[in-house]
Design an enzyme around this catalytic site. Structure first.
Site, PDB file in Angstrom:
ATOM      1  N   TRP A 128      -1.250  -5.180   7.871  1.00 26.64           N
ATOM      2  CA  TRP A 128      -0.469  -4.602   6.767  1.00 26.64           C
ATOM      3  C   TRP A 128      -0.843  -5.241   5.441  1.00 26.64           C
ATOM      4  O   TRP A 128      -0.931  -4.566   4.418  1.00 26.64           O
ATOM      5  CB  TRP A 128       1.030  -4.709   7.049  1.00 26.64           C
ATOM      6  CG  TRP A 128       1.409  -3.927   8.251  1.00 26.64           C
ATOM      7  CD1 TRP A 128       1.882  -4.391   9.437  1.00 26.64           C
ATOM      8  CD2 TRP A 128       1.305  -2.497   8.420  1.00 26.64           C
ATOM      9  NE1 TRP A 128       2.079  -3.361  10.322  1.00 26.64           N
ATOM     10  CE2 TRP A 128       1.738  -2.189   9.721  1.00 26.64           C
ATOM     11  CE3 TRP A 128       0.879  -1.451   7.594  1.00 26.64           C
ATOM     12  CZ2 TRP A 128       1.760  -0.884  10.216  1.00 26.64           C
ATOM     13  CZ3 TRP A 128       0.911  -0.154   8.078  1.00 26.64           C
ATOM     14  CH2 TRP A 128       1.345   0.125   9.379  1.00 26.64           C
ATOM     15  N   ASP A 157       5.833  -8.529   0.796  1.00 30.37           N
ATOM     16  CA  ASP A 157       6.217  -7.485   1.757  1.00 30.37           C
ATOM     17  C   ASP A 157       7.007  -8.191   2.855  1.00 30.37           C
ATOM     18  O   ASP A 157       6.456  -8.988   3.607  1.00 30.37           O
ATOM     19  CB  ASP A 157       4.944  -6.827   2.322  1.00 30.37           C
ATOM     20  CG  ASP A 157       5.232  -5.856   3.467  1.00 30.37           C
ATOM     21  OD1 ASP A 157       6.418  -5.650   3.805  1.00 30.37           O
ATOM     22  OD2 ASP A 157       4.256  -5.311   4.029  1.00 30.37           O
ATOM     23  N   LYS A 195      13.082  -2.127  10.587  1.00 26.66           N
ATOM     24  CA  LYS A 195      12.990  -3.220  11.560  1.00 26.66           C
ATOM     25  C   LYS A 195      14.303  -4.015  11.616  1.00 26.66           C
ATOM     26  O   LYS A 195      14.922  -4.111  12.666  1.00 26.66           O
ATOM     27  CB  LYS A 195      11.805  -4.112  11.244  1.00 26.66           C
ATOM     28  CG  LYS A 195      10.497  -3.332  11.427  1.00 26.66           C
ATOM     29  CD  LYS A 195       9.405  -3.861  10.583  1.00 26.66           C
ATOM     30  CE  LYS A 195       8.295  -2.868  10.348  1.00 26.66           C
ATOM     31  NZ  LYS A 195       7.695  -2.265  11.529  1.00 26.66           N
TER      32      LYS A 195
HETATM   33  C1  LIG Z   1       4.894  -5.854   7.435  1.00 27.98           C
HETATM   34  C2  LIG Z   1       4.744  -4.373   7.348  1.00 27.98           C
HETATM   35  N1  LIG Z   1       4.409  -3.822   6.180  1.00 27.98           N
HETATM   36  C3  LIG Z   1       4.276  -2.490   6.058  1.00 27.98           C
HETATM   37  C4  LIG Z   1       4.460  -1.642   7.119  1.00 27.98           C
HETATM   38  C5  LIG Z   1       4.259  -0.164   6.919  1.00 27.98           C
HETATM   39  O1  LIG Z   1       5.458   0.476   6.984  1.00 27.98           O
HETATM   40  P1  LIG Z   1       5.577   2.075   6.925  1.00 27.98           P
HETATM   41  O2  LIG Z   1       5.013   2.613   8.191  1.00 27.98           O
HETATM   42  O3  LIG Z   1       7.050   2.278   6.824  1.00 27.98           O
HETATM   43  O4  LIG Z   1       4.853   2.533   5.740  1.00 27.98           O
HETATM   44  C6  LIG Z   1       4.821  -2.167   8.352  1.00 27.98           C
HETATM   45  C7  LIG Z   1       5.044  -1.267   9.497  1.00 27.98           C
HETATM   46  O5  LIG Z   1       5.214  -1.622  10.616  1.00 27.98           O
HETATM   47  C8  LIG Z   1       4.959  -3.575   8.466  1.00 27.98           C
HETATM   48  O6  LIG Z   1       5.283  -4.122   9.630  1.00 27.98           O
END
Ligand SMILES: Cc1ncc(COP(=O)(O)O)c(C=O)c1O
Length: 359
Positions: free
Chosen positions: A101, A167, A191
């Site tokens: 991510w 994030d 989550k």
């Molecule tokens: C740490 C982190 N950032 C970003 C995301 C991306 O999230 P989304 O699928 O809601 O865009 C995730 C998804 O699991 C994540 O775990």
């Protein structure tokens, strides 16, 4: 209440039963009014009250100082990977890549300027938090992903930076953080906080001065904050579930109490790994930075992994399969996972080892 199992899904993930029940009741008949909370205007008095309470509770739970706005937006963190640099990247920004991510966030930012990847642990399959890097003097911000959902690391000690962006999708409100050390905290809700489709951001207001005029209002953080996250229709029911989650968190004793419980939960599973490291091979080498939210390990073979998952399922533990590109096991133990769920998994690990390990 219907059947509930221990759901180790990485997200969308388990939510507290009390939160689901309260939300389900409000969905049908909100405060005895004969209509549900998803059936009212986002500009109604009913929803004004939801917005006021959800922000007040987030502020209290996270001790958010004055000088920050709370913004709810539609979509996922992936959208914010774009929106954030669009608003706040001028010239260059620093990213530390600790997982998939964080890497995606860095990639997305390239559309808006120069991205300095200061360090990456990709070369060792994201098994650690990289050290030995220094931020660039003139970067717009330093971006980190505090918890690596896929590979199971976290920043146990967060870096210091005058403009730190984080994030926190997979550990939002799961540990105590000093918000004043951040310029921007953001994450998807699915989550620890609620359902998918809602993002929450905590923005230091001085950042607004940087937003280029070319950013359309719908994506402009200052406008979103000034319009109380309602420039258009927000995901109202999702935000309502967040409110129920925040009420629940307060009943648990707040984030410090939840963090202590999360430590205890993770330790139950890590202890089971550490008792049999040849059988349960942890994927993270940097043990002080093991995630408390996503616990990843491998078994000696694919067959044993399948069997482990199947037998866990029969005992009421589901969604233990590792991320599609990683394999192995991933147990996600977000705030809603009770201690008993982690104890049950640790017991399963011991029993499975006794039955299948080397005699
Ligand atoms: C740490 C982190 N950032 C970003 C995301 C991306 O999230 P989304 O699928 O809601 O865009 C995730 C998804 O699991 C994540 O775990």
């Amino acid at each position: 209440m219907g059947k509930r199992v221990y759901n180790f899904s990485a997200g969308p993930a388990m939510l507290p039963t009390e939160v689901l029940e309260a939300s389900a009741a409000a969905l049908v008949d909100y405060k005895g009014k004969g209509y549900g909370i998803a059936e009212v205007s986002h500009r109604s008095k009913d929803f004004d009250a939801v917005m006021d309470e959800v922000k007040a509770r987030a502020k209290a739970l996270m001790s958010i100082p004055d000088g920050y706005d709370i913004v709810f937006s539609q979509g996922g963190a992936s959208q914010l990977f774009l929106t954030i640099p669009w608003n706040f990247l001028q010239g260059s920004a620093d990213y530390v890549v600790t997982g998939e991510w964080a890497k995606k966030a860095a990639e997305a930012a390239k559309a808006y300027g120069t991205v300095n990847v200061l360090a990456s642990s990709e070369g060792t399959a994201f098994d650690r938090i990289p050290t030995g890097w220094t931020p660039a003097a003139n970067a717009s911000y330093l971006h980190v992903c505090t918890n690596n959902t896929i590979y199971g690391t976290r920043w146990s000690t967060l870096p210091e930076h005058p403009c730190l962006f984080a994030d926190m999708s997979s550990e939002f409100m799961a540990r105590v953080v000093d918000v004043s050390k951040f310029a921007l905290i953001y994450g998807g809700a699915q989550k620890n906080l609620g359902p998918s489709g809602v993002c929450m951001s905590i923005v230091r207001k001085d950042l607004y001065a940087r937003i280029p005029k070319s950013v359309p209002k719908l994506f402009n953080y200052q406008v979103l904050a000034e319009q109380d996250s309602r420039i258009n229709t927000p995901p109202t029911f999702g935000i309502y579930i967040l409110l129920e989650t925040f009420r629940w968190l307060e009943k648990q004793g707040g984030i410090a109490a939840i963090e202590a419980r999360n430590e205890e939960k993770a330790a139950l599973i890590y202890d089971a790994i550490d008792r049999a490291p040849d059988f349960y091979q942890g994927t993270v080498t940097d043990t002080p930075n093991r995630s408390r939210m996503n616990i990843t390990f491998r078994l000696p073979s694919e067959e044993l992994t399948e069997k482990f998952i199947k037998e866990a399922d029969k005992k009421g533990m589901v969604s233990l399969k590792g991320y599609r590109t990683v394999g192995g096991i991933r147990a996600s133990t977000y705030n809603a996972m009770p201690v008993e769920g982690c104890a049950a998994l640790a017991r399963h690990m011991d029993e499975f080892l006794a039955a299948n390990g080397k005699k």
